[in-house]
Design a protein around this motif. Structure first.
Motif, PDB file in Angstrom:
ATOM      1  N   ASP A  10       0.977  -1.154   0.098  1.00  0.00           N
ATOM      2  CA  ASP A  10       0.110   0.068  -0.009  1.00  0.00           C
ATOM      3  C   ASP A  10       1.051   1.432  -0.057  1.00  0.00           C
ATOM      4  OD1 ASP A  10      -2.606  -1.303   0.334  1.00  0.00           O
ATOM      5  OD2 ASP A  10      -1.854  -1.940   2.242  1.00  0.00           O
ATOM      6  N   ALA A  11       0.764   2.151  -0.997  1.00  0.00           N
ATOM      7  CA  ALA A  11       1.389   3.434  -0.973  1.00  0.00           C
ATOM      8  C   ALA A  11       2.722   3.305  -0.829  1.00  0.00           C
ATOM      9  CB  ALA A  11       0.650   4.354  -0.369  1.00  0.00           C
ATOM     10  N   LEU A  12       3.571   2.586  -1.419  1.00  0.00           N
ATOM     11  CA  LEU A  12       5.205   2.160  -1.013  1.00  0.00           C
ATOM     12  C   LEU A  12       5.790   3.325  -1.963  1.00  0.00           C
ATOM     13  CD1 LEU A  12       6.753  -0.937  -0.330  1.00  0.00           C
ATOM     14  CD2 LEU A  12       7.953   0.622  -2.047  1.00  0.00           C
ATOM     15  N   GLY A  13       6.723   4.003  -1.303  1.00  0.00           N
ATOM     16  CA  GLY A  13       7.707   4.851  -1.919  1.00  0.00           C
ATOM     17  C   GLY A  13       9.029   4.615  -1.414  1.00  0.00           C
ATOM     18  N   VAL A  14      10.017   4.735  -2.500  1.00  0.00           N
ATOM     19  CA  VAL A  14      11.209   4.598  -2.393  1.00  0.00           C
ATOM     20  C   VAL A  14      11.980   6.005  -3.009  1.00  0.00           C
ATOM     21  CG1 VAL A  14      13.527   3.355  -2.625  1.00  0.00           C
ATOM     22  CG2 VAL A  14      11.332   2.220  -2.111  1.00  0.00           C
ATOM     23  N   GLY A  61       5.022   3.986   3.224  1.00  0.00           N
ATOM     24  CA  GLY A  61       3.945   3.042   3.097  1.00  0.00           C
ATOM     25  C   GLY A  61       4.030   1.874   3.866  1.00  0.00           C
ATOM     26  N   HIS A  62       3.308   0.825   3.258  1.00  0.00           N
ATOM     27  CA  HIS A  62       3.280  -0.428   4.026  1.00  0.00           C
ATOM     28  C   HIS A  62       3.279  -1.651   2.997  1.00  0.00           C
ATOM     29  CE1 HIS A  62       1.407   1.752   7.227  1.00  0.00           C
ATOM     30  NE2 HIS A  62       0.776   2.534   6.447  1.00  0.00           N
ATOM     31  N   ALA A  63       3.706  -2.693   3.660  1.00  0.00           N
ATOM     32  CA  ALA A  63       4.046  -3.994   3.003  1.00  0.00           C
ATOM     33  C   ALA A  63       3.409  -4.874   4.059  1.00  0.00           C
ATOM     34  CB  ALA A  63       5.507  -4.283   2.665  1.00  0.00           C
ATOM     35  N   ARG A  64       2.385  -5.572   3.785  1.00  0.00           N
ATOM     36  CA  ARG A  64       1.783  -6.326   4.664  1.00  0.00           C
ATOM     37  C   ARG A  64       1.644  -7.888   4.441  1.00  0.00           C
ATOM     38  NH1 ARG A  64      -1.336  -1.427   4.928  1.00  0.00           N
ATOM     39  NH2 ARG A  64      -1.406  -0.722   7.116  1.00  0.00           N
ATOM     40  N   LEU A  71       7.496  -3.596   6.920  1.00  0.00           N
ATOM     41  CA  LEU A  71       8.194  -2.185   6.838  1.00  0.00           C
ATOM     42  C   LEU A  71       8.372  -1.510   8.149  1.00  0.00           C
ATOM     43  CD1 LEU A  71       7.089  -0.373   3.643  1.00  0.00           C
ATOM     44  CD2 LEU A  71       8.840  -2.209   3.822  1.00  0.00           C
ATOM     45  N   HIS A  72       7.614  -1.931   9.039  1.00  0.00           N
ATOM     46  CA  HIS A  72       7.674  -1.389  10.424  1.00  0.00           C
ATOM     47  C   HIS A  72       7.665  -2.433  11.442  1.00  0.00           C
ATOM     48  CE1 HIS A  72       5.542   1.442   7.502  1.00  0.00           C
ATOM     49  NE2 HIS A  72       6.387   2.271   8.192  1.00  0.00           N
ATOM     50  N   CYS A  73       7.871  -3.463  11.329  1.00  0.00           N
ATOM     51  CA  CYS A  73       8.088  -4.828  12.449  1.00  0.00           C
ATOM     52  C   CYS A  73       9.292  -4.701  12.925  1.00  0.00           C
ATOM     53  CB  CYS A  73       7.681  -5.916  11.835  1.00  0.00           C
ATOM     54  SG  CYS A  73       8.751  -6.757  10.624  1.00  0.00           S
TER      55      CYS A  73
END
Length: 263
Positions: A10-14, A61-64, A71-73
């Motif tokens: 979701d809405a991933l940006g680099v 963003g998020h990668a679930r 991305l946040h774990c």
């Protein structure tokens, strides 16, 4: 978390040095057991996408994976769920194949009982047909053989998500088929999700359930191979004239006829 978890972005940006490489990239749920090919010309973010999910570059963003936001774990949670193979081959060294694969397993699964660790090692070396070279040093192997050792380092971890950046680039035709057959087996038997950055469109059409096509303006197409590998999409992504044929067995074949002027 079960290996049967879906994966979505979701809405991933680099961005590198303030220059966006990927912006607001979103992908619908990827089903367990899927092979997803990430396609596109050089410089559109294929490798950056995999590296972002692998937490090797900063990303928004998020990668679930199921309920876990990769991305946040925590680092240990990420390590338990994601394995990544870079483009670079394992470095030639005096280490032996068995030592290299064992080291990858010990580093990422330190609490694995010795019996299960040995069973995994034997299984992956047999599956990838590396048993005859298990005691050979890496500096004695060809580039393709070392790439298979890199694949073994990923396979042996048995993570529910595998990210592979051009995993067949150094392999001859036979080893390509062996590697992709092993990836298919891992996906089907364990419900793993496999994401591969690839340049070979025909190999992608043959082995992948779903293709993601990136271009200069971001996501161009996402779907089954027949919906993505179309002449108009290839023209926009790669600036080539191509036609799509089918074999007697109805497999898709991309035939590139000429390069077009760059826009």
């Amino acid at each position: 978390m079960s290996a049967a978890s879906t994966f979505r972005i979701d809405a991933l940006g680099v961005a590198y040095g303030g220059r966006p490489v990927l912006s607001q990239l979103s992908l619908a749920d990827v089903a367990p057991g899927s092979l997803v090919g990430v396609l596109g010309p050089n410089g559109v973010g294929k490798s950056s996408l995999l590296r972002a999910i692998a937490k090797l570059v900063p990303a928004q963003g998020h990668a679930r994976l199921g309920g876990l936001d990769l991305l946040h774990c925590r680092h240990d949670e990420h390590l338990a769920h994601v394995a990544y193979l870079p483009q670079t081959l394992p470095q030639a060294s005096t280490l032996r194949v068995l030592e290299v694969v064992t080291g990858a397993l010990r580093a990422t699964c330190p609490d694995l009982p010795a019996g299960e660790r040995e069973a995994r090692l034997q299984a992956v070396l047999a599956e990838l047909q590396l048993l005859p070279m298990a005691l050979r040093r890496l500096d004695e192997l060809s580039g393709g053989q070392r790439q298979m050792v890199g694949l073994a380092q990923v396979f042996v971890r048995r993570t529910p998500l595998m990210l592979l950046d051009e995993p067949t680039s150094a392999l001859d035709l036979r080893w390509q088929m062996l590697a992709l057959q092993a990836l298919r087996q891992a996906a089907r038997e364990r419900g793993a999700i496999v994401c591969l950055a690839m340049h070979d469109l025909n190999l992608a059409a043959r082995c992948c359930d779903r293709l993601v096509l990136l271009g200069a303006r971001g996501l161009l197409a996402d779907g089954v191979p027949s919906a993505v590998l179309r002449s108009d999409m290839l023209r926009e992504a790669f600036h080539v004239e191509a036609r799509i044929e089918r074999t007697a067995g109805q497999a898709q074949v991309v035939l590139v006829e000429r390069a077009l002027p760059a826009e």
